[in-house]
Write a protein that holds these residues in place. Structure first.
Motif, PDB file in Angstrom:
ATOM      1  N   MET A   1       0.828  -1.212   0.000  1.00 26.50           N
ATOM      2  CA  MET A   1       0.000   0.000   0.000  1.00 26.50           C
ATOM      3  C   MET A   1       0.860   1.258   0.000  1.00 26.50           C
ATOM      4  SD  MET A   1      -1.629   0.404   3.844  1.00 26.50           S
ATOM      5  CE  MET A   1      -2.418  -1.198   3.714  1.00 26.50           C
ATOM      6  N   GLY A   2       0.252   2.344  -0.414  1.00 19.25           N
ATOM      7  CA  GLY A   2       0.928   3.638  -0.425  1.00 19.25           C
ATOM      8  C   GLY A   2       0.920   4.258   0.962  1.00 19.25           C
ATOM      9  N   LYS A   3       1.750   5.290   1.107  1.00 16.41           N
ATOM     10  CA  LYS A   3       1.922   5.936   2.403  1.00 16.41           C
ATOM     11  C   LYS A   3       0.640   6.621   2.875  1.00 16.41           C
ATOM     12  CE  LYS A   3       4.572   7.718   5.724  1.00 16.41           C
ATOM     13  NZ  LYS A   3       3.793   8.774   6.319  1.00 16.41           N
ATOM     14  N   ARG A   4      -0.069   7.250   1.930  1.00 13.40           N
ATOM     15  CA  ARG A   4      -1.265   7.985   2.337  1.00 13.40           C
ATOM     16  C   ARG A   4      -2.343   7.043   2.845  1.00 13.40           C
ATOM     17  NH1 ARG A   4      -2.508  12.508  -2.112  1.00 13.40           N
ATOM     18  NH2 ARG A   4      -0.672  11.505  -2.989  1.00 13.40           N
ATOM     19  N   MET A   5      -2.510   5.906   2.197  1.00 13.36           N
ATOM     20  CA  MET A   5      -3.493   4.936   2.658  1.00 13.36           C
ATOM     21  C   MET A   5      -3.096   4.424   4.042  1.00 13.36           C
ATOM     22  SD  MET A   5      -4.854   1.430   0.855  1.00 13.36           S
ATOM     23  CE  MET A   5      -6.000   0.353   1.741  1.00 13.36           C
ATOM     24  N   PHE A   6      -1.795   4.201   4.221  1.00 15.76           N
ATOM     25  CA  PHE A   6      -1.341   3.754   5.532  1.00 15.76           C
ATOM     26  C   PHE A   6      -1.616   4.798   6.606  1.00 15.76           C
ATOM     27  CE2 PHE A   6       1.825   3.728   8.894  1.00 15.76           C
ATOM     28  CZ  PHE A   6       1.591   2.470   9.442  1.00 15.76           C
ATOM     29  N   ASP A   7      -1.294   6.048   6.298  1.00 12.32           N
ATOM     30  CA  ASP A   7      -1.492   7.120   7.294  1.00 12.32           C
ATOM     31  C   ASP A   7      -2.949   7.213   7.725  1.00 12.32           C
ATOM     32  OD1 ASP A   7       1.163   7.739   7.273  1.00 12.32           O
ATOM     33  OD2 ASP A   7       0.968   9.507   5.985  1.00 12.32           O
ATOM     34  N   LEU A   8      -3.844   7.099   6.740  1.00  8.82           N
ATOM     35  CA  LEU A   8      -5.267   7.157   7.047  1.00  8.82           C
ATOM     36  C   LEU A   8      -5.679   5.938   7.867  1.00  8.82           C
ATOM     37  CD1 LEU A   8      -7.600   9.094   6.311  1.00  8.82           C
ATOM     38  CD2 LEU A   8      -8.080   7.618   4.351  1.00  8.82           C
ATOM     39  N   GLY A   9      -5.190   4.769   7.437  1.00 10.24           N
ATOM     40  CA  GLY A   9      -5.560   3.537   8.124  1.00 10.24           C
ATOM     41  C   GLY A   9      -5.001   3.450   9.536  1.00 10.24           C
ATOM     42  N   GLU A  10      -3.778   3.967   9.704  1.00 11.34           N
ATOM     43  CA  GLU A  10      -3.158   3.899  11.027  1.00 11.34           C
ATOM     44  C   GLU A  10      -4.068   4.529  12.076  1.00 11.34           C
ATOM     45  OE1 GLU A  10       0.653   5.865  11.236  1.00 11.34           O
ATOM     46  OE2 GLU A  10       1.276   4.708  13.000  1.00 11.34           O
TER      47      GLU A  10
ATOM     48  N   PHE B   1       8.059  -1.178   6.234  1.00 10.76           N
ATOM     49  CA  PHE B   1       8.184   0.116   5.560  1.00 10.76           C
ATOM     50  C   PHE B   1       9.313   0.038   4.551  1.00 10.76           C
ATOM     51  CE2 PHE B   1       6.079   0.437   9.558  1.00 10.76           C
ATOM     52  CZ  PHE B   1       4.946   1.155   9.226  1.00 10.76           C
ATOM     53  N   VAL B   2       8.954   0.230   3.280  1.00 12.51           N
ATOM     54  CA  VAL B   2       9.878   0.021   2.168  1.00 12.51           C
ATOM     55  C   VAL B   2      10.286   1.374   1.610  1.00 12.51           C
ATOM     56  CG1 VAL B   2      10.177  -1.049  -0.095  1.00 12.51           C
ATOM     57  CG2 VAL B   2       8.716  -2.156   1.620  1.00 12.51           C
TER      58      VAL B   2
ATOM     59  N   THR C   1      -1.844 -10.480   7.283  1.00 12.94           N
ATOM     60  CA  THR C   1      -0.683 -10.915   6.490  1.00 12.94           C
ATOM     61  C   THR C   1       0.359  -9.803   6.592  1.00 12.94           C
ATOM     62  OG1 THR C   1      -1.381  -9.758   4.476  1.00 12.94           O
ATOM     63  CG2 THR C   1      -2.163 -12.040   4.742  1.00 12.94           C
ATOM     64  N   PRO C   2       1.567 -10.029   6.075  1.00 18.93           N
ATOM     65  CA  PRO C   2       2.500  -8.907   5.962  1.00 18.93           C
ATOM     66  C   PRO C   2       1.960  -7.845   4.997  1.00 18.93           C
ATOM     67  CG  PRO C   2       3.641 -11.013   5.715  1.00 18.93           C
ATOM     68  CD  PRO C   2       2.169 -11.313   5.677  1.00 18.93           C
ATOM     69  N   VAL C   3       2.216  -6.580   5.322  1.00 19.14           N
ATOM     70  CA  VAL C   3       1.826  -5.460   4.468  1.00 19.14           C
ATOM     71  C   VAL C   3       3.063  -4.600   4.234  1.00 19.14           C
ATOM     72  CG1 VAL C   3       0.387  -3.390   4.238  1.00 19.14           C
ATOM     73  CG2 VAL C   3      -0.529  -5.427   5.400  1.00 19.14           C
ATOM     74  N   PHE C   4       3.349  -4.293   2.961  1.00 20.35           N
ATOM     75  CA  PHE C   4       4.525  -3.503   2.629  1.00 20.35           C
ATOM     76  C   PHE C   4       4.080  -2.097   2.236  1.00 20.35           C
ATOM     77  CE2 PHE C   4       5.539  -7.896   2.393  1.00 20.35           C
ATOM     78  CZ  PHE C   4       6.807  -7.973   2.970  1.00 20.35           C
ATOM     79  N   VAL C   5       4.573  -1.121   2.994  1.00 14.71           N
ATOM     80  CA  VAL C   5       4.138   0.258   2.819  1.00 14.71           C
ATOM     81  C   VAL C   5       5.229   1.034   2.083  1.00 14.71           C
ATOM     82  CG1 VAL C   5       3.392   2.369   4.003  1.00 14.71           C
ATOM     83  CG2 VAL C   5       2.857   0.111   4.990  1.00 14.71           C
ATOM     84  N   LEU C   6       4.854   1.623   0.931  1.00 19.21           N
ATOM     85  CA  LEU C   6       5.795   2.430   0.150  1.00 19.21           C
ATOM     86  C   LEU C   6       5.918   3.800   0.803  1.00 19.21           C
ATOM     87  CD1 LEU C   6       4.245   1.490  -3.283  1.00 19.21           C
ATOM     88  CD2 LEU C   6       6.590   0.927  -2.607  1.00 19.21           C
ATOM     89  N   THR C   7       7.110   4.143   1.275  1.00 22.02           N
ATOM     90  CA  THR C   7       7.268   5.390   2.030  1.00 22.02           C
ATOM     91  C   THR C   7       8.721   5.842   1.999  1.00 22.02           C
ATOM     92  OG1 THR C   7       7.000   6.404   4.219  1.00 22.02           O
ATOM     93  CG2 THR C   7       7.604   4.077   4.171  1.00 22.02           C
ATOM     94  N   HIS C   8       8.928   7.127   2.253  1.00 21.41           N
ATOM     95  CA  HIS C   8      10.295   7.617   2.439  1.00 21.41           C
ATOM     96  C   HIS C   8      10.685   7.551   3.916  1.00 21.41           C
ATOM     97  CE1 HIS C   8      10.596   8.781  -1.701  1.00 21.41           C
ATOM     98  NE2 HIS C   8       9.477   9.474  -1.610  1.00 21.41           N
ATOM     99  N   GLU C   9       9.694   7.329   4.753  1.00 24.54           N
ATOM    100  CA  GLU C   9       9.954   7.276   6.190  1.00 24.54           C
ATOM    101  C   GLU C   9      10.669   5.965   6.559  1.00 24.54           C
ATOM    102  OE1 GLU C   9       7.332   7.198  10.351  1.00 24.54           O
ATOM    103  OE2 GLU C   9       6.340   7.041   8.411  1.00 24.54           O
ATOM    104  N   ARG C  10      11.707   6.089   7.370  1.00 20.81           N
ATOM    105  CA  ARG C  10      12.376   4.876   7.865  1.00 20.81           C
ATOM    106  C   ARG C  10      11.742   4.501   9.198  1.00 20.81           C
ATOM    107  NH1 ARG C  10      16.717   3.543   4.951  1.00 20.81           N
ATOM    108  NH2 ARG C  10      17.301   5.126   3.420  1.00 20.81           N
ATOM    109  N   ARG C  11      11.339   3.264   9.307  1.00 17.00           N
ATOM    110  CA  ARG C  11      10.609   2.862  10.509  1.00 17.00           C
ATOM    111  C   ARG C  11      10.720   1.357  10.670  1.00 17.00           C
ATOM    112  NH1 ARG C  11       4.179   4.469  11.476  1.00 17.00           N
ATOM    113  NH2 ARG C  11       3.717   2.857  13.010  1.00 17.00           N
ATOM    114  N   GLU C  12      10.817   0.910  11.904  1.00 11.69           N
ATOM    115  CA  GLU C  12      10.877  -0.529  12.184  1.00 11.69           C
ATOM    116  C   GLU C  12       9.531  -1.158  11.845  1.00 11.69           C
ATOM    117  OE1 GLU C  12      13.577  -2.435  13.379  1.00 11.69           O
ATOM    118  OE2 GLU C  12      14.446  -0.556  12.594  1.00 11.69           O
TER     119      GLU C  12
END
Lengths: 217, 217
Positions: B85-94, B128-129, B105-116
């Motif tokens: 998923m994209g970063k904006r969808m993640f931010d809203l979902g978070e 976070f990819v 399942t595992p979810v891979f988030v496309l972002t510039h943010e570095r995060r564990e």
């Protein structure tokens, strides 16, 4: 009153607008965008060309497919007692319809141009209406008798009637194609006023035929 | 790899973008556009809320409809071994997913943010990819095992993968609603490269479920 149009999956009812679309081979050679326009238009309507009704109606010869696609095309034609269209659709059609125009009913053209009715062989007569969509509808209803009035297009004319609350129902042949650009069927719809009820959805190998009844919100 | 989204008849997969959509009652009273956003979002997804699978997956209790709508929702979930998923969808979902996030399942988030990696109860772990869509796909494929990778959204992320030729097929729940404005699912599609083959079209009283295989032109 109803309309029925083909639409791409991304919501376009026509490719990017171009002047001089009905172009000679020479013009098409000079401007490859014309070939692209024709190719997209053919893809959008690919479901209808092989149909028996389409071939009959344009005198393209015997034969053709029979099935849901054919029934949908024939039914839209048979229920129509009169059509309404915008000036741009008429201008394009005037250059491309066969002499025996494919409507075979009165057609009311919304235009500022004053012009005498234009009668074609086979029952199509174009009437030019200068005083707005309500007047065109009134004249079309009278001409249609016990059949229905169809908004033939283009999308601006359809949207005028839809936003005015004058469309009872509509059908869309949803074609499996993405345009990415062009004329969007529902651009400018007043979504705060128009609610839809899906009343039919018929898949075929070539398209999905969707029908909706329009309600006021 | 596939995606599946709900789309309005006029091609929108989300209402007009607004910051602070997940708003308190007080915020919604101050800005009535928030109510409109929520109402449109609910209409777009109206087909899924009554379904047994949806209720089970979000722990909303027993019961619910069973039928084509339910099968479509369950099938999309069960075939998915990992999501992107994209970063904006993640931010809203978070801000809006329950603690027991609905992916499992595992979810891979496309972002510039570095995060564990962020592990949630119930099997969802967000990774976070930072190095692009190909890397995210490679990681998601490895994580998915013998199941499929789903692009969860939003539409920008879907379009990146679609235009890169990386989507094999997709499904759309076409909802009987017009938005008039919002986020268009296919905005920016490279129509000169993407050809579609309609492989399934299943009408229900609530929506039409359309499936397409993607081919290169």
């Amino acid at each position: 009153m109803f309309f029925t149009v083909s639409m791409s999956l991304d919501g376009y009812s026509a490719p990017v607008s171009m002047d001089g679309i009905i172009a000679t081979g020479e013009q098409r050679q000079q401007d490859p965008r014309l070939d692209r326009w024709v190719a997209q238009w053919m893809e959008l309507h690919a479901w209808i060309f092989p149909q028996r009704f389409f071939r009959e109606n344009l005198n393209l010869g015997e034969g053709g497919e029979e099935g849901v696609d054919n029934d949908v095309a024939r039914h839209a034609f048979e229920r129509t007692g009169a059509s309404i269209m915008g000036k741009r659709m008429f201008d394009l059609g005037e250059k491309s319809w066969p002499e025996n125009a494919p409507f075979h009913t009165p057609v009311f053209v919304l235009t500022h141009e004053r012009r005498e009715p234009w009668e074609r062989p086979g029952g199509t007569t174009f009437h030019f209406v200068n005083d707005g969509i309500d007047s065109a509808l009134k004249q079309a209803r009278e001409a249609a008798g016990d059949r229905d009035v169809r908004i033939a297009g283009g999308s601006e004319t359809i949207l005028q009637y839809l936003n005015a609350g004058l469309i009872d129902e509509f059908s869309i042949a949803l074609s499996p194609v993405l345009f990415g650009a062009g004329t969007r069927l529902f651009d400018g719809v007043d979504a705060s006023r128009v609610a839809l009820e899906q009343v039919r959805s018929q898949p075929t190998p070539r398209a999905t035929h969707l029908s909706y009844v329009v309600h006021a919100r």
